[in-house]
Design an enzyme around this catalytic site. Sequence first.
Site, short mmCIF file in Angstrom:
data_model
loop_
_atom_site.label_atom_id
_atom_site.label_comp_id
_atom_site.label_asym_id
_atom_site.label_seq_id
_atom_site.Cartn_x
_atom_site.Cartn_y
_atom_site.Cartn_z
N ASP A 63 0.80 -1.21 0.00
CA ASP A 63 0.00 0.00 0.00
C ASP A 63 0.84 1.27 0.00
O ASP A 63 1.46 1.61 1.01
CB ASP A 63 -0.92 -0.03 1.22
CG ASP A 63 -1.94 1.09 1.20
OD1 ASP A 63 -1.97 1.85 0.22
OD2 ASP A 63 -2.71 1.20 2.16
N ASP A 75 -0.99 7.13 -6.58
CA ASP A 75 -1.27 5.99 -5.70
C ASP A 75 -1.44 4.72 -6.52
O ASP A 75 -2.07 4.74 -7.57
CB ASP A 75 -2.54 6.27 -4.90
CG ASP A 75 -2.85 5.16 -3.90
OD1 ASP A 75 -1.90 4.63 -3.29
OD2 ASP A 75 -4.03 4.81 -3.76
#
Length: 441
Positions: A111, A321
């Site tokens: 992540d 991201d």
Amino acid sequence: MNTITLSDRRYLKIWVLLYFLGSILILPTTTSVGFTTDLIHRDSPSSPFYDPSITVSRRLVAAFNRSFHRAQFFNSRLSGVTNIFPDPHLADYLMKISIGTPPQEVIGAADTGSDIIWTQCKPCSYCYDQKLPIYSPDNSSTFNSISCDSTSCMLVPMRSCTTSDNTCLYLVVYGDLSYSSGELATETLTLQSTTEGVSLAYPRLVFGCGHRNAGKFTEDQNGIIGLGGGAFSLITQMGSSINRKFSYCLVQMFSHVERSSKMYFGDDAIVTGDGVVSTPILPRYPDTFYYLNFKGMTVGGKRVEFNTTKPTSVEGNIIIDSGTSLTFFPEEFYDRLELAVRLLMKDIQPIGPDEENNLRLCYNRTEVMDLPMMVAHFSGADLELDSMNSFVQIGNDLICLAFVPVDGVVIFGNIAQINFLVGYDLIKKAVSFKRTDCMKL
Ligand SMILES: *[C@@H]1O[C@H](CO)[C@@H](O)[C@H](O)[C@H]1NC(C)=O
Ligand SMILES: *[C@@H]1O[C@H](CO)[C@@H](O)[C@H](O)[C@H]1NC(C)=O
Ligand SMILES: *[C@@H]1O[C@H](CO)[C@@H](O)[C@H](O)[C@H]1NC(C)=O
Ligand SMILES: *[C@@H]1O[C@H](CO)[C@@H](O)[C@H](O)[C@H]1NC(C)=O
């Protein structure tokens, strides 16, 4: 495990040494190497989450749904709630690592939107069911808890101490109030390198040994591997041993050929050659996120300026991201972008907005001949997007714009990054992009 094919002679000594030591290389943190691991999309057949009975369209709808929730959590993080992290189950990619000596396997969300590493940990005062055995410090010779006086402990936003032996305790709470709490500790983390066929062991990395973990975690996943910019992320802790460099190449989801996306570290993560474009990473709160400066989009020759004053007028106006599928833009900019697309597609009547998948602009696939060429402009870097970066096909009929309007956080998501080699150099403070067929890597 024995086939070591490394072209670079500088590292020959290490590999020879490694050959004699067995297959695990313990790295002093000053030695720089390069290695490669798989990034597993949670909906791909090699993921433990894979459910063949779910159709591709349903998986896409679920992925978009995760995107919207993730954007919402990024927003609460931005608004100053420091101890709220995006849920691990909302990140799209997973990674396998091992913790301890001998190694115990962990599959966690890889992540870029968080910076802690934690795993469920025995003895459990409350652990959710997981498929892999729960990590046990008693079975590891390299586990060490961290004392409350240590600098690492001071960096934990929500911490406390045991009265008996002054051990540092952490608590992380996720956006949906899922949480993990336990001891802050150090351990040896081992990553399997897929290219060199060896394991690389990193001693004394700080991680959370979660004795009490509850909420929406699932049995397939026993932790989180933070790749963000904060102090405790895997990237920050590997530090100079990977020259503070990593990259990834994401394959198209749900293609007919099954191939894993790849993540590269250190010398393997250098993005060079023809067609590389780079843009600065800009420091902004919180240091977890990688901020870039977005300037606008060209749609079929027409430039749409990102001159939005709200919510971001300062430099570093977009978060790049890997865990969010969709790309999120402020409403005002999105509207002008959508209008530019509609004008180019003028003969074709849009369908939608699609209530089910929350995408605003869709067309009937069978009516569309050409999709508009788009270029995303960042400071110093123009990214020529492919139609698979800007549109997503849902079922046989629908093709929808993969950009959506949002009130708040601006995110450059992973669909827009498919088939680019995306390199983060945290020393040069830059992200580089190179058009690459990720299937062929
Ligand atoms: C969307 O996500 C929310 C929260 O994670 C979940 O409760 C809901 O069932 C999801 N909806 C769909 C259609 O997947
Ligand atoms: C330690 O490992 C052994 C053998 O792999 C296993 O039987 C045992 O249950 C483990 N102990 C704990 C506390 O997990
Ligand atoms: C941004 O530019 C467009 C035209 O390029 C203009 O219509 C719009 O008003 C501008 N917005 C702001 C906030 O300056
Ligand atoms: C798309 O067009 C085809 C052929 O005209 C038609 O059969 C189909 O129902 C349309 N699909 C949608 C979602 O409108």
